[in-house]
Structures are given as C-alpha cells and as structure tokens.
Design a protein around this motif. Structure first.
Motif, PDB file in Angstrom:
ATOM      1  N   TYR A   1       0.861  -1.186   0.000  1.00 39.52           N
ATOM      2  CA  TYR A   1       0.000   0.000   0.000  1.00 39.52           C
ATOM      3  C   TYR A   1       0.895   1.233   0.000  1.00 39.52           C
ATOM      4  CZ  TYR A   1      -3.985   2.922   1.638  1.00 39.52           C
ATOM      5  OH  TYR A   1      -4.985   3.865   1.768  1.00 39.52           O
ATOM      6  N   VAL A   2       0.836   2.002  -1.099  1.00 37.46           N
ATOM      7  CA  VAL A   2       1.607   3.236  -1.223  1.00 37.46           C
ATOM      8  C   VAL A   2       0.679   4.395  -0.903  1.00 37.46           C
ATOM      9  CG1 VAL A   2       3.027   4.675  -2.728  1.00 37.46           C
ATOM     10  CG2 VAL A   2       3.003   2.174  -3.037  1.00 37.46           C
ATOM     11  N   THR A   3       0.991   5.135   0.147  1.00 34.07           N
ATOM     12  CA  THR A   3       0.100   6.221   0.565  1.00 34.07           C
ATOM     13  C   THR A   3       0.859   7.227   1.393  1.00 34.07           C
ATOM     14  OG1 THR A   3      -2.033   6.709   1.623  1.00 34.07           O
ATOM     15  CG2 THR A   3      -0.644   5.063   2.699  1.00 34.07           C
ATOM     16  N   LYS A   4       0.261   8.382   1.584  1.00 34.20           N
ATOM     17  CA  LYS A   4       0.804   9.334   2.548  1.00 34.20           C
ATOM     18  C   LYS A   4       0.439   8.852   3.954  1.00 34.20           C
ATOM     19  CE  LYS A   4      -3.148  12.485   2.403  1.00 34.20           C
ATOM     20  NZ  LYS A   4      -3.435  12.455   3.837  1.00 34.20           N
ATOM     21  N   PRO A   5       1.230   9.231   4.971  1.00 35.71           N
ATOM     22  CA  PRO A   5       1.018   8.674   6.316  1.00 35.71           C
ATOM     23  C   PRO A   5      -0.063   9.368   7.143  1.00 35.71           C
ATOM     24  CG  PRO A   5       3.031   9.957   6.282  1.00 35.71           C
ATOM     25  CD  PRO A   5       2.521   9.940   4.866  1.00 35.71           C
ATOM     26  N   GLY A   6      -1.290   9.384   6.625  1.00 36.24           N
ATOM     27  CA  GLY A   6      -2.405   9.827   7.450  1.00 36.24           C
ATOM     28  C   GLY A   6      -2.667   8.812   8.552  1.00 36.24           C
ATOM     29  N   GLY A   7      -3.093   9.264   9.707  1.00 36.26           N
ATOM     30  CA  GLY A   7      -3.276   8.362  10.841  1.00 36.26           C
ATOM     31  C   GLY A   7      -4.278   7.261  10.560  1.00 36.26           C
ATOM     32  N   ILE A   8      -5.422   7.615   9.955  1.00 38.09           N
ATOM     33  CA  ILE A   8      -6.457   6.609   9.686  1.00 38.09           C
ATOM     34  C   ILE A   8      -6.003   5.655   8.591  1.00 38.09           C
ATOM     35  CG2 ILE A   8      -8.805   6.242   8.869  1.00 38.09           C
ATOM     36  CD1 ILE A   8      -8.651   7.281  11.715  1.00 38.09           C
ATOM     37  N   SER A   9      -5.405   6.175   7.523  1.00 37.35           N
ATOM     38  CA  SER A   9      -4.925   5.303   6.446  1.00 37.35           C
ATOM     39  C   SER A   9      -3.939   4.271   6.982  1.00 37.35           C
ATOM     40  CB  SER A   9      -4.260   6.129   5.342  1.00 37.35           C
ATOM     41  OG  SER A   9      -5.199   6.953   4.698  1.00 37.35           O
ATOM     42  N   CYS A  10      -3.036   4.716   7.840  1.00 38.27           N
ATOM     43  CA  CYS A  10      -2.046   3.793   8.396  1.00 38.27           C
ATOM     44  C   CYS A  10      -2.698   2.781   9.333  1.00 38.27           C
ATOM     45  CB  CYS A  10      -0.950   4.572   9.123  1.00 38.27           C
ATOM     46  SG  CYS A  10       0.096   5.547   8.015  1.00 38.27           S
ATOM     47  N   ALA A  11      -3.645   3.235  10.156  1.00 33.74           N
ATOM     48  CA  ALA A  11      -4.338   2.309  11.063  1.00 33.74           C
ATOM     49  C   ALA A  11      -5.140   1.279  10.273  1.00 33.74           C
ATOM     50  CB  ALA A  11      -5.254   3.097  12.009  1.00 33.74           C
ATOM     51  N   GLU A  12      -5.730   1.694   9.150  1.00 32.79           N
ATOM     52  CA  GLU A  12      -6.482   0.754   8.315  1.00 32.79           C
ATOM     53  C   GLU A  12      -5.558  -0.298   7.708  1.00 32.79           C
ATOM     54  OE1 GLU A  12     -10.085   3.830   6.981  1.00 32.79           O
ATOM     55  OE2 GLU A  12      -8.374   3.467   5.639  1.00 32.79           O
ATOM     56  N   ALA A  13      -4.386   0.142   7.227  1.00 35.64           N
ATOM     57  CA  ALA A  13      -3.427  -0.813   6.666  1.00 35.64           C
ATOM     58  C   ALA A  13      -2.918  -1.771   7.734  1.00 35.64           C
ATOM     59  CB  ALA A  13      -2.254  -0.060   6.038  1.00 35.64           C
ATOM     60  N   LEU A  14      -2.663  -1.272   8.930  1.00 32.25           N
ATOM     61  CA  LEU A  14      -2.232  -2.133  10.030  1.00 32.25           C
ATOM     62  C   LEU A  14      -3.308  -3.166  10.345  1.00 32.25           C
ATOM     63  CD1 LEU A  14      -0.694   0.569  12.400  1.00 32.25           C
ATOM     64  CD2 LEU A  14       0.587  -1.229  11.245  1.00 32.25           C
ATOM     65  N   ALA A  15      -4.561  -2.722  10.370  1.00 31.45           N
ATOM     66  CA  ALA A  15      -5.668  -3.635  10.691  1.00 31.45           C
ATOM     67  C   ALA A  15      -5.722  -4.807   9.721  1.00 31.45           C
ATOM     68  CB  ALA A  15      -6.988  -2.880  10.690  1.00 31.45           C
ATOM     69  N   LEU A  16      -5.428  -4.543   8.439  1.00 27.41           N
ATOM     70  CA  LEU A  16      -5.535  -5.569   7.406  1.00 27.41           C
ATOM     71  C   LEU A  16      -4.181  -6.173   7.029  1.00 27.41           C
ATOM     72  CD1 LEU A  16      -8.292  -4.024   5.120  1.00 27.41           C
ATOM     73  CD2 LEU A  16      -8.508  -5.619   7.008  1.00 27.41           C
ATOM     74  N   ARG A  17      -3.146  -5.844   7.812  1.00 21.18           N
ATOM     75  CA  ARG A  17      -1.815  -6.448   7.646  1.00 21.18           C
ATOM     76  C   ARG A  17      -1.279  -6.252   6.224  1.00 21.18           C
ATOM     77  NH1 ARG A  17      -1.171 -11.826   8.607  1.00 21.18           N
ATOM     78  NH2 ARG A  17       0.478 -11.657  10.158  1.00 21.18           N
ATOM     79  N   THR A  18      -1.454  -5.040   5.711  1.00 18.96           N
ATOM     80  CA  THR A  18      -0.981  -4.691   4.376  1.00 18.96           C
ATOM     81  C   THR A  18       0.232  -3.777   4.501  1.00 18.96           C
ATOM     82  OG1 THR A  18      -3.217  -4.869   3.468  1.00 18.96           O
ATOM     83  CG2 THR A  18      -1.605  -3.654   2.167  1.00 18.96           C
ATOM     84  N   PRO A  19       1.419  -4.221   4.100  1.00 20.27           N
ATOM     85  CA  PRO A  19       2.643  -3.436   4.282  1.00 20.27           C
ATOM     86  C   PRO A  19       2.571  -2.058   3.629  1.00 20.27           C
ATOM     87  CG  PRO A  19       3.206  -5.695   3.781  1.00 20.27           C
ATOM     88  CD  PRO A  19       1.713  -5.574   3.594  1.00 20.27           C
ATOM     89  N   LEU A  20       3.090  -1.081   4.346  1.00 24.75           N
ATOM     90  CA  LEU A  20       3.009   0.321   3.954  1.00 24.75           C
ATOM     91  C   LEU A  20       4.309   0.819   3.343  1.00 24.75           C
ATOM     92  CD1 LEU A  20       1.189   1.635   7.130  1.00 24.75           C
ATOM     93  CD2 LEU A  20       0.367   2.072   4.801  1.00 24.75           C
TER      94      LEU A  20
END
Length: 376
Positions: free
Chosen positions: A285-304
């Motif tokens: 997952y390529v994204t800017k480090p918004g808090g919610i975006s990062c928490a969503e990726a962590l929840a679904l175990r998708t590397p950032l």
C-alpha cells in the motif's frame, strides 16, 4: 446504558480521517448498544460556519503553497494551544453551547479533532447538563492541542503516546487509555479474510502481486508519478489507484488505464466507500502517512510504503512508524518501484514487515473505545 447520549465532534474540512474516526465510533456504539443515541457533528460547522470556511481555505492554501510554513506553525503547539484554549476557545464555547450542546444534551462528548476541544472544555464548565469529555487523537502523535484540565479521558494509539501525555503535558495516567485509532467496524471483519479472497472479490488475479496507490480522500501524494514508476517495473503487477475525490487525477489516470499495457493491469477508481476491500486485496500500500490510512493498513496487515507526507501530524506518523519498523519510506518514486520488486522477489522480507505491524494493529479499536465511552 440504552439511554446514553453520545456526541462525537470532528472537523471534516481538515481531512477525511477525522470524520472517518468519528463515524467509526458512532457505528461501533450503535452496534454494541442498539438503543444508544450516537451522533457525529462538525464542531466549527455548528459553532461558526463562516470560521469553518475560512479555516478550510487557509488550511488548503497553506498545504498547497506553503507546506513548510504550515509545518512551522504546527510545531508552535504551545502558542496555538494557548490561543485555542483562551480567546478562540471562549468565543467558540458560547456558540457550541447555544447551537449544539443545549440541543443535543449529551452525556459523553468525544472529539476526534482538536480544533474545538478547548471550546468544548470551556462549554463543559458552563453547560446546564454536565457531560464527560474525551480526547481521541487520530494519529500516532499527540500535542498540546489535545490537552485540557477539563478533559476526563484520553484515548491514544500506543503506549508511547500515553507516556508523552504524562511526561510532557502532565496528564494523570489514570485518565489515559491505550485502545488504538478507531477504524470502522468493517475493518475488524475484513481482517479475518485472506488476501486471495479479497482479490477474487475485487476482480483481481489471486496469484499476481497487487500494489494499491492512494492519497486519501483528497488524492494527495503524487499518485501520477508513482504510477509512472510502477509501470516501468519489469515484472507483472496489478496496480490499483484510488484517486478519492480528486477528479482531475482520476480522469488522467483513467486515460492511461484505457491503453492496454503489455505487462501490468492498471485499475483506477474514484472515491471508494468500501476501501477495506482494496486494502485487503493489496500486497503493498503506497500512501501518505495519514493516521487513519495507516491504522487501516495495520488492521488488514498490508505493508506500507509511505510517500510525500503532508506537513504537521503526518510527519510525526512517519517518524513513529519508521521507529517501530512497521513501514518503509520512499523519498522518490523510483524507490517505491525498487521496494515492490524487492518484496516480490523476497516475500520473506515482506512477511517480516507484516509481523512487525502485528505489534501495532488494533482492528477492534472502535469497539473497545465505544464500550469505554458507553460506561462513562
């Protein structure tokens, strides 16, 4: 508990993440206790629509034309914290009392944005019906804006933030709960699914490495240059772009997607309400480090792979996640492409990243926070 009245105050103009966190809490509260009254309100929209429009314009212009100046202003947290706590806070408190609190008569008020938090604290002192006030930062950082003596509880993403509240801001430890950043309950359900299942549901090949590119609801973060770099990778990829509400970028990338590529498949989407389907399907997952975006990726175990953080809290999110070795940072689009190739060829490195993410992921944070709010 069925008679509890929960009000979640946020600021949607300052980024969709704050609103998403507020909606996650409302959804979780209703799910946990169907008879509860739970409502999300924009603080400035209720108190001063004109000030909301001015703040929205100022914020957008600063991000577009003077990002380093915005970073400087953000870091002057003591100055701005004092301004929000006193003259601005007192003005907004009177408006919030008249336009929102007297109407809603809440038992608990939770704030997922700090702009009106001091005003809510002032209003709490003057309200005819007393309520409990809860501060819920939606990033992996907490500053002076989130702190006030009238706040009854603080809910943060990690133990380090709890320590920061104690050490720097003098908050009593018994007021702090470490429950995580609230993401919508759908993420907790999605976390139980395998990636192959999500790929099939979204029409992607289960055996092909999938890269998700997004810049939040506003479509920030240089998505076009990232896509160009990924299209140069010499091994086949699914490249999924979520452009959010940035229609010009969606249209330009859609034209690229219409031309068949000999190696890659490019899928371009606009705003996706069910974003968990795409994060769940992605291998990176390529994204800017918004808090919610990062928490969503962590929840679904998708590397950032974090790229082009906005000034302010996103730079702190980047620093935190890098310190926890739970994400990687790319300064150039070529570095993103190189990391994708590396993870594709060395899946054990990607799996090690996933294991480090597991130490931070809290897909049930919204439900835990809702349970706590409903006991206050």
């Amino acid at each position: 508990m069925n008679g509890k009245r929960l009000l979640v105050v946020t600021e949607e103009w300052a980024g969709s993440g704050h609103r998403m966190a507020a909606e996650a809490l409302r959804e979780a509260a209703v799910e946990r206790c169907p008879g509860v009254y739970a409502r999300v309100e924009g603080g400035l929209q209720a108190a001063s629509p004109a000030l909301r429009e001015l703040s929205c314009f100022f914020y957008g212009q600063m991000l577009r034309y003077s990002p380093m100046l915005w970073q400087h202003l953000y870091d002057r947290e003591q100055l701005w914290g004092t301004a929000l706590a006193k003259p601005m806070g007192a003005f907004l408190a009177r408006r919030l009392l008249r336009e929102l609190l007297e109407r809603e008569q809440p038992d608990v008020v939770a704030a997922t944005h700090a702009y009106c938090l001091s005003a809510l604290a002032h209003a709490k002192q003057k309200a005819g019906k007393r309520f409990r006030l809860v501060s819920i930062p939606t990033d992996f950082h907490v500053n002076r804006f989130w702190v006030h003596p009238e706040i009854d509880a603080y809910i943060v993403a990690h133990e380090r933030l709890a320590e920061l509240l104690e050490r720097r801001h003098g908050v009593a430890r018994e007021k702090i709960r470490v429950y995580g950043i609230p993401v919508r309950p759908a993420f907790a359900a999605a976390a139980r699914e395998e990636k192959a299942s999500w790929k099939e549901r979204t029409g992607l090949s289960p055996d092909r490495f999938t890269v998700l590119v997004s810049g939040g609801e506003g479509g920030h973060g240089g998505m076009e240059e990232v896509v160009r770099s990924l299209l140069d990778v010499t091994e086949p990829l699914h490249i999924v772009v979520i452009a959010g509400k940035n229609e010009p970028i969606r249209q330009r990338l859609s034209l690229v997607a219409e031309r068949p590529h000999p190696l890659h498949r490019l899928v371009v989407k606009g705003y996706e309400p069910s974003i968990w389907e795409w994060i769940g399907a992605a291998d990176a997952y390529v994204t800017k480090p918004g808090g919610i975006s990062c928490a969503e990726a962590l929840a679904l175990r998708t590397p950032l792979i974090l790229y082009r953080p906005l000034p302010g809290q996103e730079r702190h999110n980047l620093s935190f996640l890098l310190g926890q070795q739970a994400a990687v940072w790319a300064e150039k689009p070529e570095e993103i492409a190189a990391m994708i190739v590396r993870w594709r060829r060395r899946p054990e490195e990607r799996e090690e990243m996933v294991r480090r993410m597991d130490a931070l992921r809290q897909p049930d944070a919204a439900r835990r926070i809702a349970d706590y709010l409903l006991t206050l």
